[in-house]
Design a protein around this motif. Structure first.
Motif, PDB file in Angstrom:
ATOM      1  N   PRO A  68      37.570  12.193  -6.673  1.00  0.00           N
ATOM      2  CA  PRO A  68      38.328  11.704  -7.833  1.00  0.00           C
ATOM      3  C   PRO A  68      39.665  12.436  -8.000  1.00  0.00           C
ATOM      4  O   PRO A  68      40.683  11.803  -8.271  1.00  0.00           O
ATOM      5  CB  PRO A  68      37.406  11.989  -9.022  1.00  0.00           C
ATOM      6  CG  PRO A  68      36.037  12.127  -8.439  1.00  0.00           C
ATOM      7  CD  PRO A  68      36.211  12.632  -7.038  1.00  0.00           C
ATOM      8  N   LYS A  72      43.405  10.743  -7.963  1.00  0.00           N
ATOM      9  CA  LYS A  72      44.329  10.859  -9.101  1.00  0.00           C
ATOM     10  C   LYS A  72      45.656  11.448  -8.603  1.00  0.00           C
ATOM     11  O   LYS A  72      46.735  10.957  -8.944  1.00  0.00           O
ATOM     12  CB  LYS A  72      43.734  11.740 -10.208  1.00  0.00           C
ATOM     13  CG  LYS A  72      44.696  11.871 -11.354  1.00  0.00           C
ATOM     14  CD  LYS A  72      44.117  12.407 -12.608  1.00  0.00           C
ATOM     15  CE  LYS A  72      45.199  12.263 -13.693  1.00  0.00           C
ATOM     16  NZ  LYS A  72      44.806  12.801 -14.953  1.00  0.00           N
ATOM     17  N   ASP A  93      42.579   6.873 -16.079  1.00  0.00           N
ATOM     18  CA  ASP A  93      41.429   6.384 -15.316  1.00  0.00           C
ATOM     19  C   ASP A  93      40.909   5.079 -15.937  1.00  0.00           C
ATOM     20  O   ASP A  93      40.392   5.074 -17.065  1.00  0.00           O
ATOM     21  CB  ASP A  93      40.331   7.458 -15.324  1.00  0.00           C
ATOM     22  CG  ASP A  93      39.114   7.048 -14.530  1.00  0.00           C
ATOM     23  OD1 ASP A  93      39.142   5.965 -13.913  1.00  0.00           O
ATOM     24  OD2 ASP A  93      38.139   7.823 -14.512  1.00  0.00           O
ATOM     25  N   CYS A  95      38.400   3.414 -15.007  1.00  0.00           N
ATOM     26  CA  CYS A  95      36.920   3.399 -15.009  1.00  0.00           C
ATOM     27  C   CYS A  95      36.351   4.564 -15.818  1.00  0.00           C
ATOM     28  O   CYS A  95      35.220   5.002 -15.551  1.00  0.00           O
ATOM     29  CB  CYS A  95      36.383   3.480 -13.587  1.00  0.00           C
ATOM     30  SG  CYS A  95      36.942   2.169 -12.533  1.00  0.00           S
ATOM     31  N   ALA A  96      37.107   5.058 -16.786  1.00  0.00           N
ATOM     32  CA  ALA A  96      36.670   6.250 -17.525  1.00  0.00           C
ATOM     33  C   ALA A  96      35.326   6.041 -18.224  1.00  0.00           C
ATOM     34  O   ALA A  96      34.579   6.988 -18.448  1.00  0.00           O
ATOM     35  CB  ALA A  96      37.739   6.655 -18.532  1.00  0.00           C
ATOM     36  N   ASP A  99      31.012   7.197 -15.150  1.00  0.00           N
ATOM     37  CA  ASP A  99      31.366   8.458 -14.476  1.00  0.00           C
ATOM     38  C   ASP A  99      31.012   8.405 -12.988  1.00  0.00           C
ATOM     39  O   ASP A  99      30.835   9.430 -12.346  1.00  0.00           O
ATOM     40  CB  ASP A  99      30.747   9.669 -15.175  1.00  0.00           C
ATOM     41  CG  ASP A  99      29.245   9.565 -15.264  1.00  0.00           C
ATOM     42  OD1 ASP A  99      28.687   8.607 -14.713  1.00  0.00           O
ATOM     43  OD2 ASP A  99      28.628  10.452 -15.879  1.00  0.00           O
ATOM     44  N   TYR A 101      32.892   6.389 -10.494  1.00  0.00           N
ATOM     45  CA  TYR A 101      34.121   6.334  -9.692  1.00  0.00           C
ATOM     46  C   TYR A 101      35.308   6.459 -10.641  1.00  0.00           C
ATOM     47  O   TYR A 101      35.186   6.179 -11.830  1.00  0.00           O
ATOM     48  CB  TYR A 101      34.226   4.982  -8.960  1.00  0.00           C
ATOM     49  CG  TYR A 101      33.022   4.630  -8.113  1.00  0.00           C
ATOM     50  CD1 TYR A 101      32.773   5.293  -6.911  1.00  0.00           C
ATOM     51  CD2 TYR A 101      32.129   3.642  -8.512  1.00  0.00           C
ATOM     52  CE1 TYR A 101      31.660   4.977  -6.131  1.00  0.00           C
ATOM     53  CE2 TYR A 101      31.022   3.325  -7.739  1.00  0.00           C
ATOM     54  CZ  TYR A 101      30.786   3.999  -6.560  1.00  0.00           C
ATOM     55  OH  TYR A 101      29.692   3.693  -5.799  1.00  0.00           O
ATOM     56  N   CYS A 102      36.477   6.819 -10.102  1.00  0.00           N
ATOM     57  CA  CYS A 102      37.674   6.754 -10.936  1.00  0.00           C
ATOM     58  C   CYS A 102      38.685   5.827 -10.273  1.00  0.00           C
ATOM     59  O   CYS A 102      38.659   5.637  -9.055  1.00  0.00           O
ATOM     60  CB  CYS A 102      38.246   8.140 -11.208  1.00  0.00           C
ATOM     61  SG  CYS A 102      38.985   8.867  -9.785  1.00  0.00           S
TER      62      CYS A 102
END
Ligand SMILES: O=P(O)(O)O[C@@H]1C[C@H](O)[C@@H](CO)O1
Ligand SMILES: O=c1cc[nH]c(=O)[nH]1
Length: 319
Positions: A68, A72, A93, A95-96, A99, A101-102
């Motif tokens: 991750p 980022k 993110d 997909c926050a 938890d 994947y981001c």
């Protein structure tokens, strides 16, 4: 395992890649059409809760990698390189709420983490490909930017995969579906690999090469390491295996490329795998480089991909 399965022809099938003209991202699942809603559970997105075409319809480049933080960092880096509007804090993110994947989006570039190993990347790819399909994306290039163990090459080298192979050095991925083994091609886009290699010539700081990449189900025994909690083979056996891999054209080992190549190939995505090597497996098993060196190595594939993306967006000036 292979020989037993080869005898049982009833339980084997082969899926072949089909490339379509306009290269819309496509799915191969007749059941999806009859679903009222598609919940992309591990991405925390869905067709009823999110306007996927509005959010993702302009995506042209997708970069994936295990960690991750790396993904980022890549999103922030490419945002800067492309000189995109908006400040870095706006890159959040997507997909926050999950938890697993981001995911980060900046301009036409999507950056997503996939965790470690075939099962983890495979779940992410099912949902990512459906996301791109629901968003009506076309002409998408997807690149895995990862780390790997090198074979017979200098640590820090970047390997662009021409063919992903399994632990038997075969260019295939075996997907078990119900009680059937379906064999899928792991062919990658050769033109894309060559194009990436050409971009690498503009970066003098590290060696880049094209070679086969072996994808294993495990980091330790599966990659012939002597330093796992379990090991039942000698150093001689390990070196014999790795030497044979080298002679078969394999230059690095990682844990996602075969399923990545197979799934992307079947769904109309131009795909490439670009991994830096962290060690030479003919010399050692442990990764003992200082943290700063590892970080710099991980930036090498990112640097290369940024040149490629800028070229495609007409933003790259030749040196
Ligand atoms: O993308 P990454 O760097 O996570 O890929 C390789 C293969 C495994 O997932 C992991 C093992 O350390 O690194
Ligand atoms: O040796 C290595 C290093 C990184 N990733 C792997 O899968 N193997």
């Amino acid at each position: 395992m292979t020989s037993i399965l080869a005898d049982s022809s009833k339980s084997m099938r082969t899926d072949r890649n089909t490339y379509v003209g306009n290269r819309f991202v496509h799915v191969k699942n007749p059941h999806l059409d009859s679903m009222d809603e598609d919940i992309l559970y591990h991405l925390d997105l869905g067709t009823k809760t999110h306007n996927l075409p509005a959010m993702f319809g302009d995506v042209k480049f997708v970069c994936v990698g295990g960690s991750p933080n790396r993904m980022k960092a890549f999103a922030l880096f490419i945002h800067k390189e492309l000189d995109l509007e908006g400040n870095e804090e706006a890159i959040q993110d997507i997909c926050a709420g999950s938890d697993r994947y981001c995911m980060f989006k900046t301009g036409a570039v999507l950056s997503i983490s996939h965790g470690m190993g075939i099962p983890s990347i495979s779940i992410m790819l099912h949902e990512l490909i459906k996301l791109l399909y629901h968003a009506k994306c076309c002409d998408v290039t997807i690149i895995r930017i990862g780390t790997s163990g090198g074979i017979g090459i200098e640590p820090g080298s970047v390997v662009i995969t021409d063919t992903a192979v399994d632990s038997f050095f075969k260019p295939q991925f075996e997907q078990i579906i119900l009680d059937t083994v379906v064999t899928r091609s792991t062919e990658l886009d050769k033109e894309l690999a060559q194009e990436l290699f050409n971009c690498s010539k503009e970066i003098p700081g590290f060696p880049t090469l094209i070679g086969h990449t072996m994808c294993t189900y495990d980091f330790y025994e599966g990659q012939g390491r002597l330093d796992g909690a379990l090991c039942s083979f000698s150093n001689e056996k390990k070196l014999d295996y790795l030497q044979r891999a080298y002679e078969a054209g394999i230059r690095n080992i990682e844990m996602e490329s075969t399923v990545f190549a197979a799934m992307c190939g079947l769904c109309g995505l131009r795909a490439a795998v670009v991994c830096v090597t962290l060690l030479n497996r003919l010399e050692c098993d442990q990764i003992n480089l200082p943290h700063e060196v590892l970080l710099e190595y991980q930036q090498r594939p990112q640097h290369l991909i940024s040149i490629f993306i800028k070229k495609h967006l007409g933003q790259h000036r030749l040196k």
